[in-house]
Design a protein around this motif. Sequence first.
Motif, PDB file in Angstrom:
ATOM      1  N   ALA A  94       0.822  -1.218   0.000  1.00 28.04           N
ATOM      2  CA  ALA A  94       0.000   0.000   0.000  1.00 28.04           C
ATOM      3  C   ALA A  94       0.853   1.264   0.000  1.00 28.04           C
ATOM      4  O   ALA A  94       0.450   2.292  -0.553  1.00 28.04           O
ATOM      5  CB  ALA A  94      -0.942  -0.007   1.205  1.00 28.04           C
ATOM      6  N   ASP A  95       2.035   1.199   0.610  1.00 26.24           N
ATOM      7  CA  ASP A  95       2.899   2.382   0.631  1.00 26.24           C
ATOM      8  C   ASP A  95       3.352   2.770  -0.770  1.00 26.24           C
ATOM      9  O   ASP A  95       3.457   3.963  -1.094  1.00 26.24           O
ATOM     10  CB  ASP A  95       4.106   2.148   1.543  1.00 26.24           C
ATOM     11  CG  ASP A  95       4.913   0.920   1.173  1.00 26.24           C
ATOM     12  OD1 ASP A  95       4.382   0.007   0.494  1.00 26.24           O
ATOM     13  OD2 ASP A  95       6.098   0.838   1.563  1.00 26.24           O
ATOM     14  N   ALA A  96       3.603   1.770  -1.619  1.00 29.18           N
ATOM     15  CA  ALA A  96       4.009   2.058  -2.996  1.00 29.18           C
ATOM     16  C   ALA A  96       2.853   2.687  -3.774  1.00 29.18           C
ATOM     17  O   ALA A  96       3.052   3.618  -4.565  1.00 29.18           O
ATOM     18  CB  ALA A  96       4.482   0.784  -3.683  1.00 29.18           C
ATOM     19  N   ASN A  97       1.644   2.191  -3.560  1.00 25.36           N
ATOM     20  CA  ASN A  97       0.484   2.809  -4.198  1.00 25.36           C
ATOM     21  C   ASN A  97       0.289   4.234  -3.719  1.00 25.36           C
ATOM     22  O   ASN A  97      -0.080   5.124  -4.502  1.00 25.36           O
ATOM     23  CB  ASN A  97      -0.778   1.994  -3.897  1.00 25.36           C
ATOM     24  CG  ASN A  97      -0.822   0.688  -4.645  1.00 25.36           C
ATOM     25  OD1 ASN A  97      -0.417  -0.339  -4.100  1.00 25.36           O
ATOM     26  ND2 ASN A  97      -1.305   0.693  -5.871  1.00 25.36           N
ATOM     27  N   ALA A  98       0.553   4.474  -2.438  1.00 27.61           N
ATOM     28  CA  ALA A  98       0.412   5.823  -1.891  1.00 27.61           C
ATOM     29  C   ALA A  98       1.352   6.798  -2.587  1.00 27.61           C
ATOM     30  O   ALA A  98       0.961   7.930  -2.929  1.00 27.61           O
ATOM     31  CB  ALA A  98       0.681   5.800  -0.387  1.00 27.61           C
ATOM     32  N   ARG A  99       2.581   6.372  -2.794  1.00 24.91           N
ATOM     33  CA  ARG A  99       3.562   7.262  -3.446  1.00 24.91           C
ATOM     34  C   ARG A  99       3.196   7.496  -4.913  1.00 24.91           C
ATOM     35  O   ARG A  99       3.370   8.605  -5.437  1.00 24.91           O
ATOM     36  CB  ARG A  99       4.962   6.674  -3.298  1.00 24.91           C
ATOM     37  CG  ARG A  99       5.468   6.705  -1.859  1.00 24.91           C
ATOM     38  CD  ARG A  99       6.925   6.304  -1.764  1.00 24.91           C
ATOM     39  NE  ARG A  99       7.138   4.894  -2.051  1.00 24.91           N
ATOM     40  CZ  ARG A  99       7.084   3.919  -1.146  1.00 24.91           C
ATOM     41  NH1 ARG A  99       6.778   4.197   0.112  1.00 24.91           N
ATOM     42  NH2 ARG A  99       7.318   2.668  -1.482  1.00 24.91           N
ATOM     43  N   ARG A 100       2.683   6.469  -5.589  1.00 26.09           N
ATOM     44  CA  ARG A 100       2.277   6.664  -6.982  1.00 26.09           C
ATOM     45  C   ARG A 100       1.052   7.583  -7.047  1.00 26.09           C
ATOM     46  O   ARG A 100       0.919   8.382  -7.983  1.00 26.09           O
ATOM     47  CB  ARG A 100       1.992   5.321  -7.648  1.00 26.09           C
ATOM     48  CG  ARG A 100       1.791   5.434  -9.163  1.00 26.09           C
ATOM     49  CD  ARG A 100       1.737   4.084  -9.835  1.00 26.09           C
ATOM     50  NE  ARG A 100       0.542   3.329  -9.425  1.00 26.09           N
ATOM     51  CZ  ARG A 100       0.261   2.106  -9.871  1.00 26.09           C
ATOM     52  NH1 ARG A 100       1.091   1.503 -10.725  1.00 26.09           N
ATOM     53  NH2 ARG A 100      -0.828   1.473  -9.476  1.00 26.09           N
ATOM     54  N   PHE A 101       0.157   7.472  -6.069  1.00 29.36           N
ATOM     55  CA  PHE A 101      -1.009   8.354  -6.003  1.00 29.36           C
ATOM     56  C   PHE A 101      -0.566   9.805  -5.869  1.00 29.36           C
ATOM     57  O   PHE A 101      -1.123  10.710  -6.500  1.00 29.36           O
ATOM     58  CB  PHE A 101      -1.874   7.938  -4.816  1.00 29.36           C
ATOM     59  CG  PHE A 101      -3.282   8.452  -4.841  1.00 29.36           C
ATOM     60  CD1 PHE A 101      -4.190   8.003  -5.777  1.00 29.36           C
ATOM     61  CD2 PHE A 101      -3.715   9.372  -3.893  1.00 29.36           C
ATOM     62  CE1 PHE A 101      -5.505   8.449  -5.788  1.00 29.36           C
ATOM     63  CE2 PHE A 101      -5.020   9.836  -3.884  1.00 29.36           C
ATOM     64  CZ  PHE A 101      -5.925   9.380  -4.838  1.00 29.36           C
ATOM     65  N   GLN A 102       0.471  10.037  -5.070  1.00 26.14           N
ATOM     66  CA  GLN A 102       1.008  11.392  -4.933  1.00 26.14           C
ATOM     67  C   GLN A 102       1.585  11.891  -6.256  1.00 26.14           C
ATOM     68  O   GLN A 102       1.393  13.059  -6.625  1.00 26.14           O
ATOM     69  CB  GLN A 102       2.075  11.415  -3.849  1.00 26.14           C
ATOM     70  CG  GLN A 102       1.542  11.223  -2.435  1.00 26.14           C
ATOM     71  CD  GLN A 102       2.650  11.208  -1.399  1.00 26.14           C
ATOM     72  OE1 GLN A 102       3.753  10.731  -1.653  1.00 26.14           O
ATOM     73  NE2 GLN A 102       2.363  11.725  -0.208  1.00 26.14           N
ATOM     74  N   ALA A 103       2.311  11.008  -6.955  1.00 27.72           N
ATOM     75  CA  ALA A 103       2.896  11.404  -8.238  1.00 27.72           C
ATOM     76  C   ALA A 103       1.809  11.747  -9.250  1.00 27.72           C
ATOM     77  O   ALA A 103       1.928  12.719 -10.013  1.00 27.72           O
ATOM     78  CB  ALA A 103       3.788  10.286  -8.767  1.00 27.72           C
TER      79      ALA A 103
END
Length: 363
Positions: A94-103
């Motif tokens: 989920a942390d990786a999805n969170a960072r991509r969501f920010q991008a």
Amino acid sequence: MTYTTAFALNPTASPTPDDVRVGRMVDPGFGRVFTDHMAIAQYSSAKGWHDMAIAPRQPLTIDPASAVLHYAQEIFEGLKAYRLADGGIGLFRADANARRFQASARRLAMPELPEELFVDSCRALVRQEADWIPGADSGGALYLRPFMIASEVFLGVKPSAEYVYMVLASSVGAYFKGGPSAVTIWASENYTRAAPGGTGAAKCGGNYAASLAAQAEAIAQGCEQVVFLDAVERRWIEELGGMNVFFVFDDGSIATPPLSDTILAGITRDSLISLARDRGITVREERYSLDDWRADAASGRLIEAFACGTAAVVTPIGGVKATSGDFTIGSGGPGQLSMSLREALVAIQTGRAPDAHHWLERL
């Protein structure tokens, strides 16, 4: 350990009866069976993020002048929670999805949701909807769809000052019944998915809308998926409509198109690269043309190809159709390395194998 969340619980007054829920989960398919609750948060330029809750899933009431309906300020993600082999629950990367969501938010001029709030919203929703997670042996999961829309009411081309963030949860079954089978894909030589400087690396609805005409063309040609070429030279393989693509060669090496502002940074893609390199497999991130793909398949240098994404994990590619000529890859069926990597990743996701990269969070 006590679990605390920023998302207040506002449970539905009309939960789905147990027998109805169990019946819906027998053969849920993908993206059609939704749970009782959703996560929701509001944003305004004046107040920041506020009113965070796990609330009943219900229709939205929005003004017809809401910015998302006119200027397409919208982004989304996709990730899964799994019932583990020991009966527990695991949330994958989920942390990786969170960072991509920010991008994606940065590219669409939207506010960035803090990583901890994104992950917290997913955790809280999964905990609330634990009964909707299919059994560990079913091949299914709880699919999460975080998304954000511009909600300010105005007509004018500018970034919205107000947004709504939500997370839906959907019980999904095994993507392939009876195990993965190879698909035939259509190489679009007329349509392109993204151009340099555009939104190709963001996960926004417009990219997928732009792929639908080519997908319809693929279906008309008897293909299940479409693969896009670059928008400049119309020769380099980029990605499928919703999946990254890999190529396996007779020397045991793997190649995949390099990330750029026209290719989405797939989390499944990143996971498979890591697992392959853990095995000592050479993984090259390099450009690969449609002409090379056809020639290497004919010579036997290319022995497998596969697409990857959250929904299917790995989809073997058995053949390619194009106006410039069709070709078959290997035997036309699932490849050995493709399926081995898929099994390795699924084993980690479901808690059946050691998680050396600490991707799976147990809830």
